[in-house]
Design a protein around this motif. Structure first.
Motif, PDB file in Angstrom:
ATOM      1  N   PRO A 232      10.817   1.609  -5.410  1.00 16.89           N
ATOM      2  CA  PRO A 232      10.635   0.823  -6.634  1.00 16.89           C
ATOM      3  C   PRO A 232      10.481   1.679  -7.883  1.00 16.89           C
ATOM      4  N   SER A 233      10.155   2.948  -7.707  1.00 17.91           N
ATOM      5  CA  SER A 233       9.983   3.815  -8.861  1.00 17.91           C
ATOM      6  C   SER A 233      10.742   5.106  -8.611  1.00 17.91           C
ATOM      7  N   LEU A 234      11.435   5.583  -9.620  1.00 13.15           N
ATOM      8  CA  LEU A 234      12.337   6.715  -9.457  1.00 13.15           C
ATOM      9  C   LEU A 234      11.586   7.973  -9.020  1.00 13.15           C
ATOM     10  N   THR A 235      12.101   8.611  -8.000  1.00 11.16           N
ATOM     11  CA  THR A 235      11.536   9.869  -7.537  1.00 11.16           C
ATOM     12  C   THR A 235      12.664  10.890  -7.383  1.00 11.16           C
ATOM     13  N   VAL A 236      12.281  12.149  -7.341  1.00 10.28           N
ATOM     14  CA  VAL A 236      13.273  13.206  -7.142  1.00 10.28           C
ATOM     15  C   VAL A 236      13.700  13.194  -5.679  1.00 10.28           C
ATOM     16  N   PRO A 237      15.005  13.166  -5.393  1.00 10.65           N
ATOM     17  CA  PRO A 237      15.426  13.128  -3.989  1.00 10.65           C
ATOM     18  C   PRO A 237      15.006  14.400  -3.261  1.00 10.65           C
ATOM     19  N   PRO A 238      14.572  14.265  -2.019  1.00  6.61           N
ATOM     20  CA  PRO A 238      14.177  15.448  -1.254  1.00  6.61           C
ATOM     21  C   PRO A 238      15.384  16.307  -0.910  1.00  6.61           C
ATOM     22  N   LEU A 239      15.209  17.610  -0.983  1.00  5.21           N
ATOM     23  CA  LEU A 239      16.312  18.530  -0.709  1.00  5.21           C
ATOM     24  C   LEU A 239      15.877  19.590   0.277  1.00  5.21           C
TER      25      LEU A 239
ATOM     26  N   SER B 173       5.437  -3.948  -8.073  1.00  3.11           N
ATOM     27  CA  SER B 173       4.966  -2.634  -7.688  1.00  3.11           C
ATOM     28  C   SER B 173       3.988  -2.068  -8.707  1.00  3.11           C
ATOM     29  N   VAL B 174       3.007  -1.370  -8.187  1.00  3.76           N
ATOM     30  CA  VAL B 174       2.119  -0.651  -9.077  1.00  3.76           C
ATOM     31  C   VAL B 174       2.273   0.837  -8.830  1.00  3.76           C
ATOM     32  N   ALA B 175       3.416   1.208  -8.341  1.00  2.00           N
ATOM     33  CA  ALA B 175       3.655   2.631  -8.122  1.00  2.00           C
ATOM     34  C   ALA B 175       3.591   3.366  -9.455  1.00  2.00           C
ATOM     35  N   SER B 176       3.397   4.613  -9.363  1.00  5.06           N
ATOM     36  CA  SER B 176       3.279   5.407 -10.568  1.00  5.06           C
ATOM     37  C   SER B 176       4.505   5.257 -11.459  1.00  5.06           C
ATOM     38  N   ALA B 177       4.259   5.151 -12.743  1.00  3.67           N
ATOM     39  CA  ALA B 177       5.375   5.013 -13.676  1.00  3.67           C
ATOM     40  C   ALA B 177       6.097   6.326 -13.883  1.00  3.67           C
TER      41      ALA B 177
ATOM     42  N   LEU C 273      20.164  16.191  11.591  1.00  3.43           N
ATOM     43  CA  LEU C 273      19.037  16.293  10.668  1.00  3.43           C
ATOM     44  C   LEU C 273      18.610  14.906  10.191  1.00  3.43           C
ATOM     45  N   ARG C 274      19.576  14.060   9.991  1.00  2.00           N
ATOM     46  CA  ARG C 274      19.273  12.696   9.517  1.00  2.00           C
ATOM     47  C   ARG C 274      18.541  11.907  10.599  1.00  2.00           C
ATOM     48  N   ILE C 275      19.029  12.013  11.838  1.00  2.00           N
ATOM     49  CA  ILE C 275      18.427  11.238  12.925  1.00  2.00           C
ATOM     50  C   ILE C 275      17.015  11.722  13.218  1.00  2.00           C
ATOM     51  N   THR C 276      16.833  13.028  13.179  1.00  4.47           N
ATOM     52  CA  THR C 276      15.511  13.564  13.483  1.00  4.47           C
ATOM     53  C   THR C 276      14.542  13.431  12.325  1.00  4.47           C
ATOM     54  N   GLY C 277      15.032  12.954  11.202  1.00  2.00           N
ATOM     55  CA  GLY C 277      14.136  12.722  10.076  1.00  2.00           C
ATOM     56  C   GLY C 277      13.922  13.933   9.190  1.00  2.00           C
ATOM     57  N   LEU C 278      14.553  15.055   9.538  1.00  2.00           N
ATOM     58  CA  LEU C 278      14.390  16.245   8.707  1.00  2.00           C
ATOM     59  C   LEU C 278      15.112  16.092   7.363  1.00  2.00           C
ATOM     60  N   SER C 279      16.120  15.231   7.341  1.00  2.00           N
ATOM     61  CA  SER C 279      16.790  14.898   6.084  1.00  2.00           C
ATOM     62  C   SER C 279      16.632  13.396   5.895  1.00  2.00           C
ATOM     63  N   GLY C 280      15.554  13.027   5.265  1.00  2.00           N
ATOM     64  CA  GLY C 280      15.171  11.628   5.211  1.00  2.00           C
ATOM     65  C   GLY C 280      15.974  10.807   4.227  1.00  2.00           C
ATOM     66  N   ALA C 281      15.819   9.474   4.349  1.00  2.11           N
ATOM     67  CA  ALA C 281      16.492   8.564   3.430  1.00  2.11           C
ATOM     68  C   ALA C 281      15.829   8.627   2.063  1.00  2.11           C
ATOM     69  N   TRP C 282      16.601   8.320   1.059  1.00  2.14           N
ATOM     70  CA  TRP C 282      16.060   8.302  -0.297  1.00  2.14           C
ATOM     71  C   TRP C 282      16.578   7.091  -1.041  1.00  2.14           C
ATOM     72  N   TYR C 283      15.684   6.383  -1.661  1.00  2.00           N
ATOM     73  CA  TYR C 283      16.053   5.273  -2.535  1.00  2.00           C
ATOM     74  C   TYR C 283      15.272   5.416  -3.828  1.00  2.00           C
ATOM     75  N   PRO C 284      15.862   5.063  -4.938  1.00  2.13           N
ATOM     76  CA  PRO C 284      15.139   5.187  -6.205  1.00  2.13           C
ATOM     77  C   PRO C 284      14.142   4.067  -6.444  1.00  2.13           C
TER      78      PRO C 284
ATOM     79  N   ASP D 197       0.826  -1.199   0.000  1.00  2.00           N
ATOM     80  CA  ASP D 197       0.000   0.000   0.000  1.00  2.00           C
ATOM     81  C   ASP D 197       0.866   1.257   0.000  1.00  2.00           C
ATOM     82  N   SER D 198       1.964   1.204  -0.773  1.00  2.00           N
ATOM     83  CA  SER D 198       2.890   2.330  -0.962  1.00  2.00           C
ATOM     84  C   SER D 198       3.646   2.714   0.297  1.00  2.00           C
ATOM     85  N   GLU D 199       3.728   1.844   1.265  1.00  2.00           N
ATOM     86  CA  GLU D 199       4.573   2.088   2.428  1.00  2.00           C
ATOM     87  C   GLU D 199       5.674   1.037   2.458  1.00  2.00           C
ATOM     88  N   PRO D 200       6.954   1.403   2.516  1.00  2.00           N
ATOM     89  CA  PRO D 200       7.484   2.765   2.393  1.00  2.00           C
ATOM     90  C   PRO D 200       7.418   3.241   0.941  1.00  2.00           C
ATOM     91  N   SER D 201       7.569   4.517   0.756  1.00  2.00           N
ATOM     92  CA  SER D 201       7.478   5.050  -0.600  1.00  2.00           C
ATOM     93  C   SER D 201       8.656   4.595  -1.452  1.00  2.00           C
TER      94      SER D 201
END
Lengths: 271, 280
Positions: free
Chosen positions: B247-254, A231-235, B234-245, A97-101
């Motif tokens: 299952p679907s590529l996203t823009v890393p948070p900045l 995954s069915v996350a957005s393409a 910032l990392r521990i408090t979650g203000l600078s969160g982890a990022w992984y591409p 359900d998209s957790e984690p993103s």
């Protein structure tokens, strides 16, 4: 000596521990009323999913075969999920359900929250699963539970599955529910089919006999079979709104690169 | 520059690099580190070999991840499943994750490189805490034997060739191995005698010139520690969160604050802008 001492120093510095884990609080929700009190399928398996924020999804999955795999139970639920293969142990669930993103390629790290799989046999309490979700088999009256665990201490099971499925026969309408007002699943099993219904599309694999007996029609967002993951996350990449961080990062990168260029030009000049 | 101040800077840069998965932050550390390298390198030191090795390591990490990780929603190409290990989907997400891993390697190398390219070996040994000074000197001396043994092997092999000897089988290698071992032992004994003659181990080590902390060194160390501490907080408090591409590529948070922490690592280059002269 200089180069080798530097290597020794590099190894020492590289071993600096960096703690970067933040654990979130989890709230529990009380069991709720049966959701498929009139299900028409021969057998039923309860599916309980407890998110990191405490929101709970309960589903009653019906099937007509002798048993059904845990992955088919998830697939029949219509919820978005993603798995990673761990060889003979079966598949691990990386995302529900998209957790984690997002998650690492290894599905989870040694410190990050992750989905823990629990099983309940014949109405007994939750127990740890012996295999991955693809290798776990469920029979009538069993329950499959997932809890998004912060990986701090030993994993505690999700809320009880009692009342999720009827004790005796029933409906043809497996209904998803959430006890947490803050949660809405991204995909709902919405229609019902007779036991001879076409099996749901199976992402990255072949539909098994158990899957053919699944009672829920595939969600409209199900992953095509040729996708490398379930995954069915957005393409599409998430829309990265232009924020202050992005502007500052671009400005900083340009400034640093400019300074580097100036230094290189200066260093090439004869003294 | 004071070796301990530079070691603090290196440790801070490594801490930032290892505590984030965000490619933007890692990239900023790489650029800031390159600035420091160019500014502080010893005169005549060439950066090209280091940068080439760095590029090879980063590209290798990218290629390996791309071929071995088949996770991700956007398949660029699908290799036949009959190919062991690499068969399966080659995904955009794996490519990005591999590049991020390569950036992490590059940032770590750039963070530690000034210890090698800006300092002399004796400066590093002198910078060790008193409790580790003898251990450091012993390790440095022992490690120094490796190139000496290599040189000795070349010399012995050439000498044997001049006598008409050629290694045709493995059984011939003792003709070289035995003289190498004997030469190494002889060199070790000579080194030990030379160190003993200079009073090694008798008392505290003396220094021809003691390293002093200048104001620029203090500023460098304080800024580096502050940047690393803030970044980790910032990392521990979650203000600078982890990022992984995945299952679907996203823009890393900045966020602006982690960016400022990365940029603060350039302080040694700004405080010593005149130090560098040498080929690239």
């Amino acid at each position: 000596v200089r180069a080798h001492v530097a290597r020794v120093a590099l190894l020492a510095l590289a071993s600096l521990p960096v703690a970067t884990v933040a654990a979130g609080a989890v709230t529990r929700h009380a069991p709720f009323l049966p959701v498929c009190a009139s299900a028409a399928w021969t057998h039923h398996v309860a599916l309980v999913i407890e998110h990191g924020n405490g929101a709970v999804i309960r589903l009653c999955i019906g099937f007509d075969s002798v048993s059904i795999s845990g992955e088919d139970v998830l697939r029949a639920s219509g919820l978005e999920f993603a798995t990673a293969n761990f060889g003979s142990l079966g598949d691990a669930v990386c995302q529900i359900d998209s957790e984690p993103s997002t998650y690492p390629p290894s599905c989870f790290s040694s410190s990050s929250p992750y989905w823990v799989l629990f099983v309940s046999r014949g109405g007994s309490g939750w127990g740890a699963a012996d295999h991955g979700v693809s290798n776990e088999q469920f029979s009538d009256g069993d329950a499959q539970g997932f809890r998004y665990d912060p990986q701090s201490g030993s994993p505690s099971p999700p809320v009880s599955a009692a009342g999720t499925c009827p004790v005796t026969a029933a409906t043809n309408a497996p209904a998803p529910s959430s006890t947490g007002a803050v949660h809405t699943p991204t995909a709902h099993p919405s229609t019902t089919q007779p036991s001879s219904a076409t099996p749901p599309a199976v992402a990255g694999g072949t539909a098994t006999a158990s899957a053919q007996a699944a009672v829920v029609s595939p969600a409209s967002t199900e992953t095509p079979p040729d996708r490398p993951v379930h995954s069915v996350a957005s393409a599409l990449p998430a829309s990265g709104a232009v924020n202050a961080g992005l502007i500052v990062a671009i400005a900083a990168a340009v400034a640093l690169l400019g300074l580097l260029a100036v230094q290189l030009i200066r260093s090439r000049r004869p003294a | 520059m004071n070796a301990r101040a530079l070691a603090v800077w290196s440790a801070s840069a490594l801490t930032i690099t290892l505590s984030t998965d965000n490619p933007v932050y890692r990239g900023l550390v790489v650029i800031a580190g390159l600035n420091v390298l160019v500014a502080l390198r010893r005169p005549g030191t060439r950066l090209r070999p280091t940068l080439l090795a760095l590029c090879v390591a980063a590209l290798s990490a990218t290629a390996l991840t791309l071929l071995l990780s088949h996770t991700g929603a956007h398949a660029l190409v699908t290799l036949p499943g009959s190919i062991p290990i690499v068969g399966g989907g080659i995904t955009l997400e794996a490519l990005v994750f591999g590049a991020t891993t390569g950036l992490g390697i590059a940032a770590a190398v750039v963070a530690a490189a000034p210890l090698s390219l800006a300092l002399e070996g004796h400066q590093l040994v002198d910078a060790l805490p008193r409790a580790l000074s003898r251990t450091g000197a012993a390790i440095a001396t022992a490690v120094n034997l490796i190139p000496a043994v290599s040189r000795s092997a070349h010399e012995i092999r050439d000498a044997q060739r001049m006598r008409g000897w050629r290694a045709a089988h493995v059984s011939d290698w003792p003709e070289i191995a035995v003289p190498i071992v004997l030469t190494a032992m002889e060199s070790s004994v000579s080194l030990a005698e030379a160190m003993e003659a200079r009073g090694y181990g008798v008392g505290r080590r003396t220094h021809f010139r003691s390293a002093r902390w200048q104001m620029t060194d203090v500023v460098t160390a304080v800024l580096a520690v502050a940047a690393a501490s803030t970044f980790v907080a910032l990392r521990i408090t979650g203000l600078s969160g982890a990022w992984y591409p995945f299952p679907s590529l996203t823009v890393p948070p900045l966020d602006p604050l982690p960016v400022v922490c990365c940029v603060a690592l350039i302080a040694p280059a700004l405080l010593r802008p005149h130090a560098a002269l040498g080929g690239f």
